[in-house]
Motif scaffolding. Structure first.
Motif, PDB file in Angstrom:
ATOM      1  N   LEU A  46      -4.490   0.224 -23.358  1.00 22.61           N
ATOM      2  CA  LEU A  46      -3.597  -0.907 -23.109  1.00 22.61           C
ATOM      3  C   LEU A  46      -2.500  -1.024 -24.158  1.00 22.61           C
ATOM      4  N   GLY A  47      -2.644  -0.330 -25.281  1.00 21.44           N
ATOM      5  CA  GLY A  47      -1.629  -0.347 -26.325  1.00 21.44           C
ATOM      6  C   GLY A  47      -0.543   0.694 -26.151  1.00 21.44           C
ATOM      7  N   CYS A  48      -0.554   1.398 -25.029  1.00 22.73           N
ATOM      8  CA  CYS A  48       0.448   2.442 -24.783  1.00 22.73           C
ATOM      9  C   CYS A  48       1.737   1.845 -24.216  1.00 22.73           C
ATOM     10  N   GLY A  49       2.840   2.511 -24.481  1.00 23.03           N
ATOM     11  CA  GLY A  49       4.130   2.069 -23.965  1.00 23.03           C
ATOM     12  C   GLY A  49       4.528   2.759 -22.678  1.00 23.03           C
ATOM     13  N   LEU A  50       3.801   3.817 -22.326  1.00 19.29           N
ATOM     14  CA  LEU A  50       4.084   4.592 -21.122  1.00 19.29           C
ATOM     15  C   LEU A  50       2.763   5.068 -20.555  1.00 19.29           C
ATOM     16  N   ALA A  51       2.591   4.943 -19.225  1.00 20.69           N
ATOM     17  CA  ALA A  51       1.388   5.423 -18.551  1.00 20.69           C
ATOM     18  C   ALA A  51       1.790   6.412 -17.475  1.00 20.69           C
ATOM     19  N   LEU A  52       1.237   7.626 -17.553  1.00 15.10           N
ATOM     20  CA  LEU A  52       1.405   8.635 -16.511  1.00 15.10           C
ATOM     21  C   LEU A  52       0.091   8.698 -15.746  1.00 15.10           C
ATOM     22  N   LEU A  53       0.120   8.289 -14.487  1.00 18.05           N
ATOM     23  CA  LEU A  53      -1.094   8.169 -13.689  1.00 18.05           C
ATOM     24  C   LEU A  53      -1.051   9.110 -12.497  1.00 18.05           C
ATOM     25  N   ASP A  54      -2.025   9.997 -12.407  1.00 16.55           N
ATOM     26  CA  ASP A  54      -2.188  10.824 -11.210  1.00 16.55           C
ATOM     27  C   ASP A  54      -2.577   9.875 -10.078  1.00 16.55           C
ATOM     28  N   ILE A  55      -1.893   9.957  -8.959  1.00 15.86           N
ATOM     29  CA  ILE A  55      -2.188   9.046  -7.852  1.00 15.86           C
ATOM     30  C   ILE A  55      -3.575   9.317  -7.268  1.00 15.86           C
ATOM     31  N   ASN A  56      -3.895  10.590  -7.032  1.00 18.45           N
ATOM     32  CA  ASN A  56      -5.158  10.939  -6.388  1.00 18.45           C
ATOM     33  C   ASN A  56      -6.076  11.584  -7.414  1.00 18.45           C
ATOM     34  N   LEU A  57      -7.141  10.880  -7.775  1.00 19.45           N
ATOM     35  CA  LEU A  57      -8.079  11.372  -8.784  1.00 19.45           C
ATOM     36  C   LEU A  57      -9.304  12.040  -8.165  1.00 19.45           C
ATOM     37  N   GLY A  58      -9.236  12.349  -6.875  1.00 20.16           N
ATOM     38  CA  GLY A  58     -10.332  13.024  -6.195  1.00 20.16           C
ATOM     39  C   GLY A  58     -10.904  12.173  -5.079  1.00 20.16           C
ATOM     40  N   ALA A  59     -11.637  12.852  -4.218  1.00 20.61           N
ATOM     41  CA  ALA A  59     -12.221  12.179  -3.053  1.00 20.61           C
ATOM     42  C   ALA A  59     -13.371  11.270  -3.478  1.00 20.61           C
ATOM     43  N   GLY A  60     -13.393  10.084  -2.909  1.00 18.66           N
ATOM     44  CA  GLY A  60     -14.500   9.170  -3.112  1.00 18.66           C
ATOM     45  C   GLY A  60     -14.558   8.491  -4.468  1.00 18.66           C
ATOM     46  N   VAL A  61     -13.482   8.574  -5.246  1.00 16.45           N
ATOM     47  CA  VAL A  61     -13.436   7.902  -6.554  1.00 16.45           C
ATOM     48  C   VAL A  61     -12.191   7.019  -6.602  1.00 16.45           C
ATOM     49  N   PRO A  62     -12.175   6.046  -7.511  1.00 17.45           N
ATOM     50  CA  PRO A  62     -10.986   5.199  -7.625  1.00 17.45           C
ATOM     51  C   PRO A  62      -9.733   6.048  -7.882  1.00 17.45           C
ATOM     52  N   SER A  63      -8.613   5.605  -7.365  1.00 20.52           N
ATOM     53  CA  SER A  63      -7.351   6.334  -7.457  1.00 20.52           C
ATOM     54  C   SER A  63      -6.516   5.853  -8.645  1.00 20.52           C
ATOM     55  N   GLY A  64      -5.392   6.518  -8.832  1.00 26.36           N
ATOM     56  CA  GLY A  64      -4.435   6.076  -9.835  1.00 26.36           C
ATOM     57  C   GLY A  64      -3.892   4.687  -9.527  1.00 26.36           C
ATOM     58  N   LEU A  65      -3.870   4.322  -8.252  1.00 25.00           N
ATOM     59  CA  LEU A  65      -3.438   2.969  -7.881  1.00 25.00           C
ATOM     60  C   LEU A  65      -4.454   1.935  -8.351  1.00 25.00           C
ATOM     61  N   ASP A  66      -5.727   2.277  -8.288  1.00 23.75           N
ATOM     62  CA  ASP A  66      -6.757   1.386  -8.824  1.00 23.75           C
ATOM     63  C   ASP A  66      -6.580   1.237 -10.332  1.00 23.75           C
ATOM     64  N   ALA A  67      -6.252   2.338 -11.002  1.00 23.02           N
ATOM     65  CA  ALA A  67      -5.997   2.288 -12.445  1.00 23.02           C
ATOM     66  C   ALA A  67      -4.781   1.424 -12.742  1.00 23.02           C
ATOM     67  N   TYR A  68      -3.734   1.550 -11.923  1.00 26.44           N
ATOM     68  CA  TYR A  68      -2.538   0.727 -12.087  1.00 26.44           C
ATOM     69  C   TYR A  68      -2.893  -0.755 -11.991  1.00 26.44           C
ATOM     70  N   ARG A  69      -3.701  -1.120 -11.000  1.00 29.68           N
ATOM     71  CA  ARG A  69      -4.094  -2.520 -10.832  1.00 29.68           C
ATOM     72  C   ARG A  69      -4.910  -3.000 -12.040  1.00 29.68           C
ATOM     73  N   TRP A  70      -5.790  -2.136 -12.560  1.00 28.23           N
ATOM     74  CA  TRP A  70      -6.563  -2.496 -13.750  1.00 28.23           C
ATOM     75  C   TRP A  70      -5.639  -2.723 -14.940  1.00 28.23           C
ATOM     76  N   LEU A  71      -4.670  -1.840 -15.112  1.00 31.41           N
ATOM     77  CA  LEU A  71      -3.710  -2.004 -16.207  1.00 31.41           C
ATOM     78  C   LEU A  71      -2.950  -3.321 -16.064  1.00 31.41           C
ATOM     79  N   GLN A  72      -2.479  -3.615 -14.851  1.00 31.25           N
ATOM     80  CA  GLN A  72      -1.728  -4.843 -14.620  1.00 31.25           C
ATOM     81  C   GLN A  72      -2.597  -6.076 -14.856  1.00 31.25           C
ATOM     82  N   ASP A  73      -3.838  -6.025 -14.405  1.00 31.14           N
ATOM     83  CA  ASP A  73      -4.765  -7.147 -14.608  1.00 31.14           C
ATOM     84  C   ASP A  73      -5.046  -7.402 -16.086  1.00 31.14           C
ATOM     85  N   ASN A  74      -4.833  -6.369 -16.911  1.00 32.95           N
ATOM     86  CA  ASN A  74      -5.086  -6.477 -18.346  1.00 32.95           C
ATOM     87  C   ASN A  74      -3.800  -6.509 -19.164  1.00 32.95           C
ATOM     88  N   ALA A  75      -2.710  -6.940 -18.514  1.00 29.57           N
ATOM     89  CA  ALA A  75      -1.413  -7.182 -19.177  1.00 29.57           C
ATOM     90  C   ALA A  75      -0.824  -5.951 -19.857  1.00 29.57           C
TER      91      ALA A  75
END
Length: 130
Positions: A46-75
Motif C-alpha cells: 500500500l506504500g507504493c506509488g505505482l501498481a502494475l497488475l496482471d489482469i488474469n492471475l489464472g483460472a479459478g483464482v482472484p484476478s488483478g481486478l480483485d487486487a485493484y478493488r482491495w487496493l482501493q478499499d485500503n486507500a
C-alpha cells in the motif's frame, strides 16, 4: 523514493519486470504472485506509488481486478496500470477499460513504456487524484 508494486502470476516475468523497473529508476519493487500474497504484504504494498497488475492471475483464482478493488478499499494512493496478454474483448479487460484513473497496457510491455510509467510516477503525475 519510488516504490512499485508488481502483481504477476508468472514468476520469471515478475522478476524481469522488477529488474526493468529498477533500471528505469524505481527504488523498490514489491512483488506478489497472487492476491493472497499481496494481502500478506499489506503496508509494504500500500506504500507504493505505482501498481502494475496482471489482469488474469489464472483460472479459478482472484484476478488483478480483485487486487485493484482491495487496493482501493485500503486507500492505495498510487497510479494503477493493468497488464494483459488478452484481447480487448476479454471480459476482464473490458471491465478494466471501464475503470476511471487506470491504464491498460498489452504484454509484452516495452522498456520505453516502463521508463515512462516510472518517470510519471516519480514526478507525481502518476498519482491518482481524489
Amino acid at each position: 523514493m519510488l516504490r512499485v508494486l508488481v502483481l504477476e502470476d508468472d514468476g520469471d516475468l515478475r522478476s524481469i519486470l522488477c529488474e526493468l523497473l529498477s533500471l528505469s529508476g524505481a527504488d523498490v519493487c514489491v512483488s506478489a504472485g497472487s492476491l493472497e500474497e499481496l494481502r500478506r504484504k499489506g503496508p509494504e504494498a500500500l506504500g507504493c506509488g505505482l501498481a502494475l497488475l496482471d489482469i488474469n492471475l489464472g483460472a479459478g483464482v482472484p484476478s488483478g481486478l480483485d487486487a485493484y478493488r482491495w487496493l482501493q478499499d485500503n486507500a492505495f494512493p498510487g497510479k494503477t496500470v493493468f497488464l494483459t496478454g488478452h484481447a480487448r474483448s476479454h471480459p476482464l479487460v473490458r471491465e478494466a477499460l471501464e475503470l476511471e484513473s487506470v491504464q491498460v497496457l498489452s504484454k509484452p510491455i516495452g522498456s520505453g513504456a516502463l521508463l515512462a510509467l516510472v518517470g510519471d510516477a516519480s514526478d507525481g503525475t502518476g498519482t491518482r487524484q481524489s
